[in-house]
Design an enzyme around this catalytic site. Structure first.
Site, mmCIF file in Angstrom:
data_model
loop_
_atom_site.group_PDB
_atom_site.id
_atom_site.type_symbol
_atom_site.label_atom_id
_atom_site.label_comp_id
_atom_site.label_asym_id
_atom_site.label_seq_id
_atom_site.Cartn_x
_atom_site.Cartn_y
_atom_site.Cartn_z
ATOM 1 C CG HIS A 233 4.422 3.978 5.521
ATOM 2 N ND1 HIS A 233 3.773 3.889 4.213
ATOM 3 C CD2 HIS A 233 4.265 5.448 5.987
ATOM 4 C CE1 HIS A 233 3.301 4.992 3.772
ATOM 5 N NE2 HIS A 233 3.445 5.780 4.910
ATOM 6 C CE LYS A 235 -0.554 4.687 6.477
ATOM 7 N NZ LYS A 235 0.739 4.373 5.774
ATOM 8 C CG ASP A 240 -14.350 -9.619 17.671
ATOM 9 O OD1 ASP A 240 -13.509 -9.411 18.632
ATOM 10 O OD2 ASP A 240 -15.404 -9.052 17.672
ATOM 11 C CG HIS A 410 -1.461 9.942 1.496
ATOM 12 N ND1 HIS A 410 -1.960 8.897 2.204
ATOM 13 C CD2 HIS A 410 -0.316 10.288 1.690
ATOM 14 C CE1 HIS A 410 -0.913 8.697 2.977
ATOM 15 N NE2 HIS A 410 0.189 9.476 2.844
ATOM 16 C CE LYS A 412 0.138 5.720 0.866
ATOM 17 N NZ LYS A 412 0.946 6.940 0.589
ATOM 18 C CG ASP A 417 -5.896 -5.799 -18.236
ATOM 19 O OD1 ASP A 417 -5.581 -4.929 -18.822
ATOM 20 O OD2 ASP A 417 -5.605 -7.088 -18.110
#
Length: 492
Positions: A233, A235, A240, A410, A412, A417
């Site tokens: 899951h 990404k 470089d 969507h 997350k 603080d």
């Protein structure tokens, strides 16, 4: 008489077969129940599987075979874990002097920074770095231009690891850029999840035809529902060894809100430059090795010491079914526990473990301002209703809950603080904590936290508060549906 006797014998034979099948089914269920108990699973999850086996025997066997067996996990990932340890040991040996010196400096500079002192995990799945520059990217409208510009500027290599890649406006532009870079002699290594990227179409073939190393993660031959566990899951992009991207936004045009889709998608991503890119590179290397059985060197230009200076402490947190501990969940718990004033969380699939539920309630009861933004309308009926079943005890503890109404949120993310920011691919559910490969970044930087707080404030403008008194008066049918769906949460 002989005909009657033969008929009776045939009838008896059928009865014996039925009795034998029932006995066999009972023995299988008893054996599987014993196996589940001996695995020392979470008791709630164990009871859920046993109940399904008892009350829906045939369906229960199918569900357990494809979704519940840890044997599949062990067979698939035990070897991966051991190979990852070898790769990590090589990386650690090469980087040990630098890492150990950096940790000394970090501890000295942490001083009274409670949240920083608590988060020095220093495990294979969580390595803190110092010299970084982090840019917050809101939605595909900000992410994709930044990504495409960085890809076009690549000089040596491009590494990509994605749950979802779609052959749409975004996927096609990505493919064109990668082919152009391949024709310039740039190395391209490309991993995609074989379930998540169900709309990838011809992209892998095009990239391979132009010289890219392309591999599906855990390829499948049958339907999604039979292979829903143990997906990648993550990404991740590394360019470089200098620039990295990580967060919640997949390679799909829905995140651009280009008018072709009815739902507005709200999500968050990061662009990272600095020493933290090496950790993204290391995590990609381990995934690439698992999928391809190949490696690339622990050397320049793949791994570089950053020329940046500063105190943007960044902790790349990786977890997966091969992890010894649920590191993503533990990192979130640690962040919640060190909060002194306020906790702000946004998540699309909110099915918290008992540990997280308790931590949030304790924080609110201790007088801390705990705020949650959840989707008003989710993209999964069962998950949405299961999530709603958790709201009553949270509201009772004084937690402020808001439903995002502009579209589907969507993102997350978490802000502790005004000091600590969390952006990841991690959902608040068992699948993200225990079954899927996930990646996220904890950033100890007031400027980044301030920008994420601003984004949270903007999202509140598109959200409605959940009132405890009104919520508790919801009709019985809705509450019953929430409760039924919650029974399935250990299996989600």
């Amino acid at each position: 008489m002989g005909t009657i006797i033969g008929y009776l014998t045939g009838t008896e034979w059928h009865i014996y077969v039925k009795i034998g099948c029932i006995i066999l089914l009972i023995l299988i269920m008893v054996g599987l129940s014993a196996t589940i108990l001996l695995e020392n699973r979470n008791p709630i999850k164990a009871v859920a599987y046993i109940l399904v086996l008892v009350f829906i025997p045939v369906l229960g066997l199918i569900v357990y075979y494809y979704l519940g067996r840890d044997l599949r996990k062990k067979r698939r990932f035990t070897l991966k874990g051991s190979k990852d340890e070898v790769l990590f040991a090589k990386y650690w040996e090469l980087q040990r002097p630098f890492i150990e010196q950096m940790q000394v400096e970090l501890r000295e500079q942490a001083g009274n920074k409670q949240e920083l002192s608590a988060m020095l995990l220093n495990t294979r799945q969580s390595i803190l770095s110092k010299n970084n520059q982090v840019q917050l990217l809101i939605n595909g409208e900000e992410k994709f231009p930044a990504v495409f510009d960085a890809l076009r500027a690549a000089k040596h290599h491009i590494h990509m690891e994605y749950y979802m890649v779609s052959a749409d406006d975004v996927g096609n532009e990505l493919t064109e850029i990668l082919i152009e870079k391949l024709q310039q002699g740039i190395q391209v290594r490309f991993l995609y999840d074989d379930i998540g990227s169900d709309r990838i179409k011809d992209i892998p073939r095009q990239l391979k035809a132009n010289g890219a190393s392309v591999y599906p993660f855990a390829p499948v031959l049958v339907d999604f529902y039979l292979n829903a566990n143990y997906r990648n899951h993550r990404k991740i992009i590394v360019i470089d060894g200098l620039v990295g991207f990580v967060g919640g936004i997949n390679m799909d045009e829905r995140y651009t809100n280009n008018g072709k889709h009815n739902t507005y998608w709200r999500d968050t991503h990061l662009k990272i430059e600095g020493d933290a890119v090496n950790i993204l590179q290391l995590q990609f290397l381990m995934s690439y090795h698992y999928c391809s059985k190949k490696v690339f060197p622990f050397a320049e230009p793949f791994f570089l010491k950053s020329a940046l200076t500063g105190n943007c402490f960044t902790d790349i947190v990786a977890s997966g079914p091969d992890s010894e501990w649920p590191v993503a969940m533990q990192s979130i718990l640690m962040a919640i526990n060190v909060a002194e004033r306020r906790i702000r969380i946004t998540n699309p699939y909110f099915i918290p473990t008992e540990e997280l539920l308790t931590a949030l309630q304790m924080a609110a009861l201790a007088g801390k301002d705990v705020q949650l933004i959840l989707p008003y309308k989710g993209d999964s009926f069962i998950v949405q209703h299961a999530a709603l079943s958790y709201l009553k005890p949270l509201l009772a503890a004084g937690i402020k809950i808001f439903f995002y109404t502009r579209g589907f949120i969507h993102a997350k993310t978490m802000i502790i603080d005004d000091n600590l920011a969390w952006v990841s691919s991690v959902n608040f559910d068992n699948r993200s904590f225990y079954l899927n490969c996930e990646i996220g970044a904890l950033i100890y930087d007031k400027e980044v936290a301030a920008k994420l707080n601003n984004a949270f404030e903007d999202d509140l403008l598109c959200a409605i508060p959940v009132q405890e008194t009104r919520w508790n008066k919801r009709n019985v049918a809705k509450r019953f549906m929430d409760a039924v769906c919650r029974l399935l949460t250990p299996l989600l």
